[in-house]
Scaffold this motif. Structure first.
Motif, PDB file in Angstrom:
ATOM      1  N   ALA A 115       2.484   6.634  -6.932  1.00 15.25           N
ATOM      2  CA  ALA A 115       1.501   7.595  -7.447  1.00 15.25           C
ATOM      3  C   ALA A 115       1.998   9.024  -7.239  1.00 15.25           C
ATOM      4  CB  ALA A 115       0.152   7.384  -6.774  1.00 15.25           C
ATOM      5  N   ALA A 116       2.559   9.310  -6.074  1.00 11.47           N
ATOM      6  CA  ALA A 116       3.085  10.656  -5.805  1.00 11.47           C
ATOM      7  C   ALA A 116       4.256  10.976  -6.732  1.00 11.47           C
ATOM      8  CB  ALA A 116       3.509  10.771  -4.345  1.00 11.47           C
ATOM      9  N   ARG A 172       2.505   1.743  -3.404  1.00  9.98           N
ATOM     10  CA  ARG A 172       1.576   2.273  -4.410  1.00  9.98           C
ATOM     11  C   ARG A 172       1.357   3.775  -4.218  1.00  9.98           C
ATOM     12  NH1 ARG A 172      -0.695  -1.331  -7.576  1.00  9.98           N
ATOM     13  NH2 ARG A 172      -0.647  -3.533  -6.993  1.00  9.98           N
ATOM     14  N   GLU A 173       1.226   4.205  -2.976  1.00  8.15           N
ATOM     15  CA  GLU A 173       1.073   5.642  -2.695  1.00  8.15           C
ATOM     16  C   GLU A 173       2.315   6.405  -3.125  1.00  8.15           C
ATOM     17  OE1 GLU A 173      -0.025   6.526   1.339  1.00  8.15           O
ATOM     18  OE2 GLU A 173      -1.547   4.946   1.349  1.00  8.15           O
ATOM     19  N   ASP A 174       3.487   5.867  -2.806  1.00  7.35           N
ATOM     20  CA  ASP A 174       4.737   6.533  -3.169  1.00  7.35           C
ATOM     21  C   ASP A 174       4.904   6.620  -4.682  1.00  7.35           C
ATOM     22  OD1 ASP A 174       5.192   6.705  -0.468  1.00  7.35           O
ATOM     23  OD2 ASP A 174       6.787   5.198  -0.422  1.00  7.35           O
ATOM     24  N   GLY A 183       0.817  -1.211   0.000  1.00  7.91           N
ATOM     25  CA  GLY A 183       0.000   0.000   0.000  1.00  7.91           C
ATOM     26  C   GLY A 183       0.848   1.256   0.000  1.00  7.91           C
ATOM     27  N   GLN A 184       1.885   1.274   0.841  1.00  4.96           N
ATOM     28  CA  GLN A 184       2.788   2.436   0.892  1.00  4.96           C
ATOM     29  C   GLN A 184       3.517   2.595  -0.439  1.00  4.96           C
ATOM     30  OE1 GLN A 184       3.273   4.752   3.571  1.00  4.96           O
ATOM     31  NE2 GLN A 184       4.090   5.780   1.770  1.00  4.96           N
TER      32      GLN A 184
END
Length: 86
Positions: free
Chosen positions: A74-75, A70-72, A67-68
């Motif tokens: 995307a950013a 994927r967030e990283d 999850g982390q």
């Protein structure tokens, strides 16, 4: 997606900068500063990659959760969107 060939990564000591080259210098007059993981992702984008592939690479290299990662990713992709070929 992959990195446009007219933007390259330069390492200046501990700093990682994406800078324009050639014709791109007429339209973009600056640079993008990346952290270590951003520089790692940029290096992977020398070849066509998917967001999933990039996230998996972060999980493997840095041992973070999916999850982390994927967030990283995307950013990161939002930050460098103008410098990518789809």
């Amino acid at each position: 997606m992959r990195a446009r060939k007219d933007f390259i990564l330069r390492d200046l000591g501990s700093q990682h900068l994406v800078v324009p080259t050639g014709a791109a210098t007429r339209d973009f007059h600056g640079f993008v500063r990346l952290n270590d993981s951003g520089a790692y992702l940029w290096g992977l984008l020398g070849e066509r990659r998917t967001e999933d592939e990039l996230a998996r690479a972060l999980v493997e290299r840095y041992g973070i959760g999916e999850g982390q990662a994927r967030e990283d990713v995307a950013a990161f992709l939002r930050q460098v969107a103008d410098f990518l070929d789809e």
